[in-house]
Scaffold this motif. Structure first.
Motif, PDB file in Angstrom:
ATOM      1  N   GLU A 118       0.829  -1.205   0.000  1.00  0.00           N
ATOM      2  CA  GLU A 118       0.000   0.000   0.000  1.00  0.00           C
ATOM      3  C   GLU A 118       0.863   1.254   0.000  1.00  0.00           C
ATOM      4  O   GLU A 118       0.593   2.207  -0.732  1.00  0.00           O
ATOM      5  CB  GLU A 118      -0.926   0.014   1.212  1.00  0.00           C
ATOM      6  N   CYS A 119       1.909   1.267   0.822  1.00  0.00           N
ATOM      7  CA  CYS A 119       2.788   2.442   0.881  1.00  0.00           C
ATOM      8  C   CYS A 119       3.543   2.606  -0.435  1.00  0.00           C
ATOM      9  O   CYS A 119       3.646   3.713  -0.963  1.00  0.00           O
ATOM     10  CB  CYS A 119       3.758   2.305   2.050  1.00  0.00           C
ATOM     11  N   ARG A 120       4.037   1.520  -0.982  1.00  0.00           N
ATOM     12  CA  ARG A 120       4.746   1.579  -2.268  1.00  0.00           C
ATOM     13  C   ARG A 120       3.806   2.053  -3.375  1.00  0.00           C
ATOM     14  O   ARG A 120       4.165   2.871  -4.217  1.00  0.00           O
ATOM     15  CB  ARG A 120       5.317   0.195  -2.610  1.00  0.00           C
ATOM     16  N   VAL A 145      -1.165   4.803   5.625  1.00  0.00           N
ATOM     17  CA  VAL A 145      -0.097   5.528   4.927  1.00  0.00           C
ATOM     18  C   VAL A 145      -0.296   7.012   5.228  1.00  0.00           C
ATOM     19  O   VAL A 145      -1.366   7.557   5.010  1.00  0.00           O
ATOM     20  CB  VAL A 145      -0.133   5.268   3.410  1.00  0.00           C
ATOM     21  N   ARG A 146       0.754   7.637   5.755  1.00  0.00           N
ATOM     22  CA  ARG A 146       0.674   9.048   6.147  1.00  0.00           C
ATOM     23  C   ARG A 146       1.623   9.905   5.316  1.00  0.00           C
ATOM     24  O   ARG A 146       2.707   9.460   4.975  1.00  0.00           O
ATOM     25  CB  ARG A 146       1.058   9.208   7.624  1.00  0.00           C
ATOM     26  N   ILE A 147       1.169  11.140   5.031  1.00  0.00           N
ATOM     27  CA  ILE A 147       2.070  12.130   4.451  1.00  0.00           C
ATOM     28  C   ILE A 147       2.678  12.864   5.642  1.00  0.00           C
ATOM     29  O   ILE A 147       1.983  13.585   6.352  1.00  0.00           O
ATOM     30  CB  ILE A 147       1.334  13.112   3.528  1.00  0.00           C
ATOM     31  N   VAL A 148       3.959  12.636   5.878  1.00  0.00           N
ATOM     32  CA  VAL A 148       4.615  13.188   7.055  1.00  0.00           C
ATOM     33  C   VAL A 148       5.010  14.640   6.831  1.00  0.00           C
ATOM     34  O   VAL A 148       4.810  15.488   7.690  1.00  0.00           O
ATOM     35  CB  VAL A 148       5.847  12.346   7.431  1.00  0.00           C
ATOM     36  N   SER A 149       5.571  14.928   5.669  1.00  0.00           N
ATOM     37  CA  SER A 149       5.974  16.300   5.361  1.00  0.00           C
ATOM     38  C   SER A 149       5.924  16.503   3.859  1.00  0.00           C
ATOM     39  O   SER A 149       5.991  15.552   3.087  1.00  0.00           O
ATOM     40  CB  SER A 149       7.386  16.583   5.886  1.00  0.00           C
ATOM     41  N   SER A 150       5.794  17.769   3.477  1.00  0.00           N
ATOM     42  CA  SER A 150       5.740  18.068   2.054  1.00  0.00           C
ATOM     43  C   SER A 150       6.040  19.534   1.798  1.00  0.00           C
ATOM     44  O   SER A 150       5.723  20.394   2.610  1.00  0.00           O
ATOM     45  CB  SER A 150       4.358  17.738   1.491  1.00  0.00           C
ATOM     46  N   THR A 179       8.235  15.312  -0.781  1.00  0.00           N
ATOM     47  CA  THR A 179       7.103  14.784  -0.030  1.00  0.00           C
ATOM     48  C   THR A 179       7.536  13.456   0.573  1.00  0.00           C
ATOM     49  O   THR A 179       8.135  12.634  -0.116  1.00  0.00           O
ATOM     50  CB  THR A 179       5.881  14.566  -0.933  1.00  0.00           C
ATOM     51  N   VAL A 180       7.223  13.251   1.862  1.00  0.00           N
ATOM     52  CA  VAL A 180       7.614  12.033   2.567  1.00  0.00           C
ATOM     53  C   VAL A 180       6.366  11.267   2.995  1.00  0.00           C
ATOM     54  O   VAL A 180       5.486  11.825   3.654  1.00  0.00           O
ATOM     55  CB  VAL A 180       8.493  12.357   3.800  1.00  0.00           C
ATOM     56  N   LEU A 181       6.283   9.995   2.593  1.00  0.00           N
ATOM     57  CA  LEU A 181       5.200   9.100   2.992  1.00  0.00           C
ATOM     58  C   LEU A 181       5.758   8.057   3.953  1.00  0.00           C
ATOM     59  O   LEU A 181       6.878   7.583   3.769  1.00  0.00           O
ATOM     60  CB  LEU A 181       4.605   8.379   1.784  1.00  0.00           C
ATOM     61  N   GLU A 182       4.951   7.697   4.971  1.00  0.00           N
ATOM     62  CA  GLU A 182       5.366   6.678   5.926  1.00  0.00           C
ATOM     63  C   GLU A 182       4.227   5.720   6.233  1.00  0.00           C
ATOM     64  O   GLU A 182       3.061   6.116   6.222  1.00  0.00           O
ATOM     65  CB  GLU A 182       5.805   7.301   7.255  1.00  0.00           C
ATOM     66  N   ALA A 183       4.597   4.484   6.525  1.00  0.00           N
ATOM     67  CA  ALA A 183       3.652   3.475   7.010  1.00  0.00           C
ATOM     68  C   ALA A 183       4.341   2.740   8.146  1.00  0.00           C
ATOM     69  O   ALA A 183       5.529   2.422   8.054  1.00  0.00           O
ATOM     70  CB  ALA A 183       3.253   2.504   5.919  1.00  0.00           C
ATOM     71  N   ARG A 238       9.497   4.204   4.881  1.00  0.00           N
ATOM     72  CA  ARG A 238       9.489   5.614   4.455  1.00  0.00           C
ATOM     73  C   ARG A 238       9.844   5.730   2.977  1.00  0.00           C
ATOM     74  O   ARG A 238      10.833   5.175   2.514  1.00  0.00           O
ATOM     75  CB  ARG A 238      10.480   6.417   5.288  1.00  0.00           C
ATOM     76  N   TRP A 239       8.994   6.481   2.260  1.00  0.00           N
ATOM     77  CA  TRP A 239       9.213   6.758   0.842  1.00  0.00           C
ATOM     78  C   TRP A 239       9.346   8.263   0.677  1.00  0.00           C
ATOM     79  O   TRP A 239       8.455   9.008   1.069  1.00  0.00           O
ATOM     80  CB  TRP A 239       8.046   6.229   0.011  1.00  0.00           C
TER      81      TRP A 239
END
Length: 158
Positions: free
Chosen positions: A44-46, A102-107, A125-129, A138-139
């Protein structure tokens, strides 16, 4: 004198044999379900990261093709909203919400593409699960000043 025919045995499984097979299947399921759930969270995060990259490329192409005055914006809404939106090639506002977990941590928001597809400054933009055991998947999606997105992946253990 009477002759007796040999006794035939009933075909099938006994109750203890069936219980052993059911116990083995239960153990296999108990081990497999958490592993599969972990793989689903990672996918899901990928998938969310790949979709954001595809939408950044689409927004860039719309900016080049439509050449809007002032550029084309892709606006990111971090946690707790966890969504982003941009205007597609047909002029419709497209809003994409990330899957739960899946969260958007920062952008850097908004990401504004100029008429030539470039940006005034690079955007990230940083995504985390959160995976089992507190591990973070972290992506990081970075869009260069040329407007080309790239993806980096990290797995952070607690």
């Amino acid at each position: 004198m009477t002759t007796r025919s040999p006794r035939t045995t009933a075909a099938g499984f006994s109750l203890p044999e069936l219980l052993v097979v059911i116990a083995i299947i239960g153990l296999a399921v108990a081990i497999a379900v958490p592993l599969v759930a972990e793989q689903v969270r990672q996918a899901e995060c990928r998938g969310a990261a790949d979709l954001l990259v595809a939408d950044l490329k689409a927004a860039r192409m719309c900016a080049i093709a439509k050449r809007p005055v002032g550029g084309l914006e892709l606006t990111v809404f971090p946690d707790p909203i966890n969504a982003y939106e941009y205007t597609d090639g047909r002029g419709r506002l497209r809003r994409v919400e990330l899957p739960s977990g899946v969260r958007i941590v920062s952008s850097t928001t908004p990401v504004t593409f100029r008429m030539d597809g470039s940006l005034a400054s690079a955007a990230t933009t940083v995504l985390e699960a959160t995976l089992t055991g507190g591990t973070l998947d972290r992506w990081t999606i970075t869009t260069s000043v040329l407007g080309i997105p790239s993806v980096a992946h990290q797995r952070l253990n607690p």
